[in-house]
Design an enzyme around this catalytic site. Sequence first.
Site, PDB file in Angstrom:
ATOM      1  N   TYR A 110       1.644  -0.035   1.772  1.00  6.73           N
ATOM      2  CA  TYR A 110       2.457  -0.682   0.806  1.00  6.73           C
ATOM      3  C   TYR A 110       3.758  -1.097   1.282  1.00  6.73           C
ATOM      4  O   TYR A 110       3.699  -1.111   2.439  1.00  6.73           O
ATOM      5  CB  TYR A 110       2.794   0.212  -0.464  1.00  6.73           C
ATOM      6  CG  TYR A 110       1.476   0.657  -1.107  1.00  6.73           C
ATOM      7  CD1 TYR A 110       0.869  -0.502  -1.793  1.00  6.73           C
ATOM      8  CD2 TYR A 110       1.150   1.712  -1.489  1.00  6.73           C
ATOM      9  CE1 TYR A 110      -0.386  -0.452  -2.535  1.00  6.73           C
ATOM     10  CE2 TYR A 110      -0.038   2.023  -2.142  1.00  6.73           C
ATOM     11  CZ  TYR A 110      -0.631   1.249  -2.773  1.00  6.73           C
ATOM     12  OH  TYR A 110      -1.969   1.157  -3.364  1.00  6.73           O
ATOM     13  N   HIS A 149       8.045   5.952  -1.247  1.00  7.45           N
ATOM     14  CA  HIS A 149       6.352   5.560  -0.948  1.00  7.45           C
ATOM     15  C   HIS A 149       6.686   4.746   0.329  1.00  7.45           C
ATOM     16  O   HIS A 149       6.870   3.490   0.133  1.00  7.45           O
ATOM     17  CB  HIS A 149       5.674   4.973  -1.930  1.00  7.45           C
ATOM     18  CG  HIS A 149       4.135   5.074  -1.781  1.00  7.45           C
ATOM     19  ND1 HIS A 149       3.652   5.720  -0.733  1.00  7.45           N
ATOM     20  CD2 HIS A 149       3.060   4.942  -2.562  1.00  7.45           C
ATOM     21  CE1 HIS A 149       2.442   5.671  -0.668  1.00  7.45           C
ATOM     22  NE2 HIS A 149       1.821   5.101  -1.975  1.00  7.45           N
ATOM     23  N   HIS A 167       0.490   4.138   2.821  1.00  6.01           N
ATOM     24  CA  HIS A 167      -0.577   3.649   2.303  1.00  6.01           C
ATOM     25  C   HIS A 167      -0.692   2.005   2.261  1.00  6.01           C
ATOM     26  O   HIS A 167      -1.301   1.326   1.289  1.00  6.01           O
ATOM     27  CB  HIS A 167      -1.006   4.000   0.709  1.00  6.01           C
ATOM     28  CG  HIS A 167      -1.131   5.602   0.725  1.00  6.01           C
ATOM     29  ND1 HIS A 167      -1.208   6.293  -0.131  1.00  6.01           N
ATOM     30  CD2 HIS A 167      -1.549   6.368   2.033  1.00  6.01           C
ATOM     31  CE1 HIS A 167      -1.596   7.552   0.243  1.00  6.01           C
ATOM     32  NE2 HIS A 167      -1.662   7.724   1.363  1.00  6.01           N
TER      33      HIS A 167
END
Length: 354
Positions: free
Chosen positions: A180, A175, A178
Amino acid sequence: MNLFDPLAQRSLALRHRLVISPMCQYSATDGLPDNWHLVHLGSRAVGGAALVITEATAVSAQGRISHGDTGLWNDAQVEAWKPIVRFVQSSGAIAGVQLAHAGRKSSAQLPWEGGGSLAADQAPWTTVAPSVIPFDAGWHTPQALDEAGIQQVVADFRASARRALAAGFQLIELHAAHGYLLHQFLSPLSNQRTDPYGGSFDNRTRIVREVISAVREVWPAELPLWLRISATDWAENDAGWNIEQSVQLAQQVKPLGVDLIDVSSGGMLAHAKIPVGPGYQVPFAARIRREADIATGAVGMITEVEQAQAIIANGEADVVLTARESLRDPYFARRAAKTLDVKITPPVQYGRAW
């Protein structure tokens, strides 16, 4: 290509191109998935998806978004994931896990309890980031990671990848979207470092490349590795991370062993103006696929079967990931097959309905 054509990913073959996107459930205890996660993920596998990817699963306790996040930072979590993985696979789907670190967006309340930073009486923890810049007013001010801290994050991703393999997962998605931690390093809006992890494009992408290489050290060569990115921060005047840099990143990571770029957007800025509409992120996936010569996934307000089919048929992406539509309809893949006059075998227990 068509939506129900199989897709080869290293030694795996997705039976078609419809994938369940990672969706946080904020319902774990101490990082342990439970019966909610079994039913949530299992029902989408029964619903006919080719691949089911878990929610953002933290590589460390500090990397959780909230107290309710799932994790893979200890062996108890491995054991909790095993029956869920087995059920997903027994239902005909591939089981994937998204590994994540929330960085400065960590230590947050559950969405239905406000979603902001945890208050002093809600057991908050210290957050970290590339630079000492909070996500928004009222959010915790993070500590800037030093080089030892960065290498610990890399090691945490490596260790979690090893645990993912022990749990039986067949695909990892990293990931870096977004807003992060990995995205925080990518974007100049959140990364104002002057050391080898900040400043130039190569420096800002360094931790992502190091994480990929570390994960590939322990993740079998025959199993796929995906990377989720935000193609743009949607910043005014294109001031942050953008599609041009996303293409460059895709070109960098393909030789490192990334098999597909899962293309989302946003999440860096709390008040970004995003032109949300049906398929609004698909052009980003199409451009990365074309210019970086790498497989891509399209996600974002893809709610109609014909829409998903057109994305694949037009060569805009290699897979379509559904999120909210799969919450509304766990059987979206079976509905799509019926709409497109494709036969996919139902579970024997449900055969009387077909």
